[in-house]
Scaffold this active site. Structure first.
Site, PDB file in Angstrom:
ATOM      1  N   ASP A  45       0.843  -1.200   0.000  1.00 23.15           N
ATOM      2  CA  ASP A  45       0.000   0.000   0.000  1.00 23.15           C
ATOM      3  C   ASP A  45       0.882   1.255   0.000  1.00 23.15           C
ATOM      4  O   ASP A  45       0.385   2.377  -0.100  1.00 23.15           O
ATOM      5  CB  ASP A  45      -1.019   0.002   1.152  1.00 23.15           C
ATOM      6  N   SER A  46       2.211   1.061   0.027  1.00 22.73           N
ATOM      7  CA  SER A  46       3.141   2.173  -0.196  1.00 22.73           C
ATOM      8  C   SER A  46       2.885   2.813  -1.561  1.00 22.73           C
ATOM      9  O   SER A  46       3.321   3.933  -1.812  1.00 22.73           O
ATOM     10  CB  SER A  46       4.592   1.683  -0.109  1.00 22.73           C
ATOM     11  N   ASP A  84      -1.141  -6.313  -0.362  1.00 22.69           N
ATOM     12  CA  ASP A  84      -1.227  -5.630   0.929  1.00 22.69           C
ATOM     13  C   ASP A  84      -2.671  -5.198   1.174  1.00 22.69           C
ATOM     14  O   ASP A  84      -3.260  -4.506   0.329  1.00 22.69           O
ATOM     15  CB  ASP A  84      -0.336  -4.383   0.847  1.00 22.69           C
ATOM     16  N   LYS A 114      -1.041  -9.516   2.947  1.00 24.04           N
ATOM     17  CA  LYS A 114      -0.302  -9.021   4.107  1.00 24.04           C
ATOM     18  C   LYS A 114      -1.197  -8.069   4.871  1.00 24.04           C
ATOM     19  O   LYS A 114      -1.963  -7.313   4.263  1.00 24.04           O
ATOM     20  CB  LYS A 114       0.972  -8.291   3.663  1.00 24.04           C
ATOM     21  N   GLU A 116      -1.246  -5.500   8.645  1.00 24.08           N
ATOM     22  CA  GLU A 116      -0.440  -4.909   9.712  1.00 24.08           C
ATOM     23  C   GLU A 116      -1.045  -5.178  11.083  1.00 24.08           C
ATOM     24  O   GLU A 116      -2.270  -5.178  11.235  1.00 24.08           O
ATOM     25  CB  GLU A 116      -0.332  -3.382   9.502  1.00 24.08           C
ATOM     26  N   GLU A 183       9.405  -4.046  10.414  1.00 29.83           N
ATOM     27  CA  GLU A 183       9.770  -2.741   9.839  1.00 29.83           C
ATOM     28  C   GLU A 183      10.315  -1.816  10.927  1.00 29.83           C
ATOM     29  O   GLU A 183       9.682  -1.618  11.969  1.00 29.83           O
ATOM     30  CB  GLU A 183       8.546  -2.099   9.152  1.00 29.83           C
TER      31      GLU A 183
HETATM   32  O1  KIV Z   1       3.496  -1.142   1.629  1.00 28.65           O
HETATM   33  C1  KIV Z   1       4.662  -1.559   1.617  1.00 28.65           C
HETATM   34  O2  KIV Z   1       5.433  -1.324   0.679  1.00 28.65           O
HETATM   35  C2  KIV Z   1       5.113  -2.331   2.764  1.00 28.65           C
HETATM   36  C3  KIV Z   1       6.574  -2.648   2.857  1.00 28.65           C
HETATM   37  C4  KIV Z   1       7.305  -1.463   3.329  1.00 28.65           C
HETATM   38  C5  KIV Z   1       6.836  -3.837   3.695  1.00 28.65           C
HETATM   39  O3  KIV Z   1       4.332  -2.671   3.602  1.00 28.65           O
END
Ligand code: KIV
Length: 266
Positions: A45-46, A84, A114, A116, A183
């Site tokens: 989600d970056s 994510d 993934k 969090e 992280e």
């Molecule tokens: O969203 C992302 O790119 C991430 C990584 C930094 C692990 O969660």
């Protein structure tokens, strides 16, 4: 060569073979990362920050993530694709979490998701893994909690926070995660967590003792240059190369050098 599986990722820890993960959000980058031989591509989600220009990852929606995930899946033949789960796609209810995780697996073709958090997401991890969806955990600096954390800073320095991270990692493993992203945590803490788990840890700003490493593509190749955390290593400065090419194109159009006969039809 077949697709990398969860089993193979778990085996890599046992063999002591470092796991390589990178983010990608589009078809060509996914193809390049896959050809380069990375093990896992994370549709992080970056994307909200490095591609969409949001201030943080909070505004990213399921709809946006699904478009990027589908493009990445189309680009990679071998790497495992992890999608994510964006903010509020899994926090409200287990039902929501299942529905959204299934969209990534069923409609987009991702191989895992993934999410969090530590103890607060254990019931979600349990349900998703029970129904056959592999889950990657993510603890330490969790950008979806940026307003609570108060900034992008190293986590787990104080004794209480350290203990919580160690027990969260253990609990996530018990709940069924096949790997955990660590992280921005001190490297000795990452080492302790890694040694205490039988599933792999994948570090970003967590030092050399994790079982694998992940970097954001735009940081690694030097396209996103507004902000560079200490842990980012730039392997190229593509931003300058792209800018030089565009400046050259602009000059050639302005001076009528482009297009010439070689780039025109008779
Ligand atoms: O969203 C992302 O790119 C991430 C990584 C930094 C692990 O969660």
């Amino acid at each position: 060569m077949g697709r990398i599986t969860v089993k193979e990722i778990e085996e890599m820890k046992k063999k002591g073979e470092p796991i390589v993960m990178i983010t990608a959000y589009d078809y060509p980058t996914s193809q390049i990362a896959d050809e380069a031989g990375v093990d896992i591509i994370l549709v992080g989600d970056s994307v909200g920050m490095v591609v969409l220009g949001y201030e943080n990852t909070l505004p990213v929606t399921m709809e946006e993530m699904m478009i990027f995930t589908k493009a990445v899946v189309r680009g990679a033949k071998r790497a495992m694709i992890v999608a994510d789960m964006p903010f509020m796609s899994y926090q409200v209810s287990v039902e929501d979490a299942i529905k959204n995780a299934c969209l990534f697996i069923k409609e987009c073709g991702a191989h895992a998701v993934k999410l969090e958090g530590g103890r607060e997401v254990l019931n979600i991890v349990e349900r998703l893994t029970e129904i056959g969806i592999p889950v990657m955990g993510h603890i330490g600096l969790t950008p979806q909690s940026i307003h609570k954390i108060g900034g992008y800073r190293v986590q787990g320095r104080e004794e209480e926070a350290k203990k919580k991270l160690i027990s969260d990692a253990k609990d996530l493993e018990k709940a069924g995660c096949f790997s955990i992203v660590l992280e921005a945590v001190p490297m000795d803490l990452a080492k302790e967590i890694t040694e205490n788990l039988s599933i792999p840890t994948i570090g970003i700003g967590a030092g050399p003792y994790c079982d694998g490493q992940v970097l954001v593509f735009h940081d690694l190749v030097g396209i996103y240059t507004h902000f560079k955390p200490k842990f980012v290593k730039r392997y190229a400065l593509i931003r300058d190369i792209i800018k030089d090419a565009i400046v050259k194109y602009k000059e050639e159009v302005k001076t009528r050098v482009f297009p010439d006969k070689d780039h025109s039809y008779k």
